[in-house]
Design an enzyme around this catalytic site. Structure first.
Site, mmCIF file in Angstrom:
data_model
loop_
_atom_site.group_PDB
_atom_site.id
_atom_site.type_symbol
_atom_site.label_atom_id
_atom_site.label_comp_id
_atom_site.label_asym_id
_atom_site.label_seq_id
_atom_site.Cartn_x
_atom_site.Cartn_y
_atom_site.Cartn_z
ATOM 1 N N LYS A 13 0.884 -1.394 0.056
ATOM 2 C CA LYS A 13 -0.183 0.026 -0.019
ATOM 3 C C LYS A 13 1.025 1.256 -0.040
ATOM 4 O O LYS A 13 0.591 2.225 -0.591
ATOM 5 C CB LYS A 13 -0.812 0.074 1.253
ATOM 6 C CG LYS A 13 -1.883 -1.241 1.555
ATOM 7 C CD LYS A 13 -2.950 -1.164 2.592
ATOM 8 C CE LYS A 13 -2.233 -0.831 3.963
ATOM 9 N NZ LYS A 13 -1.501 -2.142 4.409
ATOM 10 N N ARG A 88 -9.428 1.041 8.927
ATOM 11 C CA ARG A 88 -9.058 -0.572 9.474
ATOM 12 C C ARG A 88 -10.139 -0.978 10.096
ATOM 13 O O ARG A 88 -9.866 -2.364 10.550
ATOM 14 C CB ARG A 88 -7.607 -0.287 10.156
ATOM 15 C CG ARG A 88 -6.519 -0.680 9.319
ATOM 16 C CD ARG A 88 -5.228 -0.472 10.465
ATOM 17 N NE ARG A 88 -4.062 -1.156 9.999
ATOM 18 C CZ ARG A 88 -2.830 -0.544 9.684
ATOM 19 N NH1 ARG A 88 -2.867 0.591 9.193
ATOM 20 N NH2 ARG A 88 -2.021 -1.485 9.403
ATOM 21 N N ARG A 127 12.153 -6.282 5.327
ATOM 22 C CA ARG A 127 12.484 -4.920 4.832
ATOM 23 C C ARG A 127 13.135 -3.945 5.815
ATOM 24 O O ARG A 127 13.024 -4.531 7.133
ATOM 25 C CB ARG A 127 11.060 -4.576 4.539
ATOM 26 C CG ARG A 127 9.998 -4.217 5.774
ATOM 27 C CD ARG A 127 8.599 -3.699 5.271
ATOM 28 N NE ARG A 127 7.681 -3.546 6.436
ATOM 29 C CZ ARG A 127 6.349 -3.129 6.054
ATOM 30 N NH1 ARG A 127 5.885 -3.094 5.185
ATOM 31 N NH2 ARG A 127 5.644 -3.077 7.251
ATOM 32 N N ARG A 161 11.623 -1.695 11.415
ATOM 33 C CA ARG A 161 10.546 -1.382 12.173
ATOM 34 C C ARG A 161 10.331 -2.519 13.295
ATOM 35 O O ARG A 161 10.548 -3.566 13.058
ATOM 36 C CB ARG A 161 9.215 -1.528 11.432
ATOM 37 C CG ARG A 161 9.098 -0.042 10.726
ATOM 38 C CD ARG A 161 7.786 -0.040 9.676
ATOM 39 N NE ARG A 161 6.336 -0.408 10.462
ATOM 40 C CZ ARG A 161 5.221 -0.470 9.667
ATOM 41 N NH1 ARG A 161 5.202 -0.197 8.521
ATOM 42 N NH2 ARG A 161 4.336 -0.931 10.264
ATOM 43 N N ARG A 172 -0.468 -8.892 13.481
ATOM 44 C CA ARG A 172 -0.792 -7.887 12.595
ATOM 45 C C ARG A 172 -1.964 -8.342 11.614
ATOM 46 O O ARG A 172 -2.861 -7.997 11.181
ATOM 47 C CB ARG A 172 0.235 -7.070 12.175
ATOM 48 C CG ARG A 172 1.003 -6.083 12.963
ATOM 49 C CD ARG A 172 2.304 -5.545 12.448
ATOM 50 N NE ARG A 172 2.252 -4.684 11.621
ATOM 51 C CZ ARG A 172 3.450 -4.740 10.489
ATOM 52 N NH1 ARG A 172 4.414 -5.174 10.891
ATOM 53 N NH2 ARG A 172 3.220 -3.789 9.520
HETATM 54 P P1 AMP Z 1 1.056 0.424 9.055
HETATM 55 O O1 AMP Z 1 2.415 1.407 9.062
HETATM 56 O O2 AMP Z 1 -0.051 0.888 8.306
HETATM 57 O O3 AMP Z 1 1.495 -1.071 8.854
HETATM 58 O O4 AMP Z 1 0.621 0.663 10.693
HETATM 59 C C1 AMP Z 1 1.659 0.246 11.546
HETATM 60 C C2 AMP Z 1 0.626 0.111 13.000
HETATM 61 O O5 AMP Z 1 -0.018 1.391 13.339
HETATM 62 C C3 AMP Z 1 -0.382 -0.848 13.095
HETATM 63 O O6 AMP Z 1 -0.124 -2.346 13.085
HETATM 64 C C4 AMP Z 1 -1.465 -0.266 14.126
HETATM 65 O O7 AMP Z 1 -0.947 -0.614 15.277
HETATM 66 C C5 AMP Z 1 -1.407 1.175 13.737
HETATM 67 N N1 AMP Z 1 -2.302 1.721 12.767
HETATM 68 C C6 AMP Z 1 -2.006 2.381 11.796
HETATM 69 N N2 AMP Z 1 -3.174 2.801 11.245
HETATM 70 C C7 AMP Z 1 -4.141 2.391 11.908
HETATM 71 C C8 AMP Z 1 -5.778 2.279 11.891
HETATM 72 N N3 AMP Z 1 -6.209 2.996 10.934
HETATM 73 N N4 AMP Z 1 -6.342 2.058 13.024
HETATM 74 C C9 AMP Z 1 -5.770 1.457 14.084
HETATM 75 N N5 AMP Z 1 -4.219 1.432 13.987
HETATM 76 C C10 AMP Z 1 -3.516 1.801 13.035
#
Ligand code: AMP
Length: 214
Positions: A13, A88, A127, A161, A172
């Site tokens: 994404k 989400r 990554r 990360r 996740r």
């Molecule tokens: P991402 O970088 O999109 O993989 O997000 C990393 C982490 O941020 C996720 O595993 C969640 O803990 C949190 N996160 C990001 N976006 C959301 C969202 N829209 N709702 C809830 N948690 C989020």
């Protein structure tokens, strides 16, 4: 044009949102990046967010909705935005509808990137990114041309990360399947959902998306 990039962690994404940002001139809104910036700040909220994110769980809806509401209201979003990582959950999707309706804005497409679980794990677990400019690399799929030196900015510092560890990745993916995937029928019913095979090369996936949003 306003778009939602949809899919599990590691589906691509963020990468495709970066491509679309350049091609369409819309702004990429990554909730993960926003949360990581707050977590890094060391504020009280930041410490709370860091703990949640490192556990692989989702951040509570009220926090996420406030964050995205404040961001979408900013001037640069009038030229269009690309949501990467939001919504989400169903309450987030419903709150987004209310926000957009108030501002007479619409989502043109929800682009689902489909990638199988084994591939997702392989992508996420290898990554890393440049600590200086943020460009992404991968142990197996994309190494810098000169080992240990960022292609973009020449930095020799890289970072991984904290939530990309195998045990957290499984959590996740569980959160995606339980709380996020149920949004697919929500957007399908609205006639907004388009599904793209995200297993191919980055450029092939980009070409497919551009054909759809054309
Ligand atoms: P991402 O970088 O999109 O993989 O997000 C990393 C982490 O941020 C996720 O595993 C969640 O803990 C949190 N996160 C990001 N976006 C959301 C969202 N829209 N709702 C809830 N948690 C989020």
């Amino acid at each position: 044009m306003n778009l939602i990039l949809f899919g599990p962690p590691g589906a691509g994404k963020g990468t495709q949102a970066e491509m679309l940002e350049k091609k369409l001139g819309a702004v990429k809104l990554s909730t993960g990046d926003m949360l990581r910036a707050t977590a890094k700040s060391g504020s009280e909220l930041g410490v709370k967010l860091k703990t949640i994110m490192e556990s692989g769980a989702l951040v509570p809806d009220d926090i996420m909705i406030d964050i995205i509401k404040a961001r979408i209201d900013q001037q640069d979003c009038t030229k269009g935005f690309l949501l990467d990582g939001f919504p989400r959950t169903l309450p987030q999707a419903e709150a987004l509808d209310v926000m957009l309706e108030k501002e007479c804005k619409q989502i043109a497409h929800v682009i689902e990137l489909k990638v199988d679980d084994e591939q997702l794990k392989a992508r996420i677990c290898g990554r890393y990114s440049c600590a200086s400019c943020g460009v992404g690399y991968h142990d197996d799929f994309k190494q810098p041309v000169k080992a240990g030196v960022c292609d973009e900015c020449g930095s020799t510092e890289f970072t991984r990360r904290a939530d990309d560890k195998p045990e957290t990745v499984s959590k996740r993916l569980e959160a995606y399947n339980a709380q996020t995937a149920p949004l697919l029928p929500f957007y399908k019913d609205k006639g907004l959902l388009v599904t793209v095979d995200g297993m191919g090369e980055i450029d092939a996936v980009s070409a497919e998306i551009l054909k759809l949003v054309g």
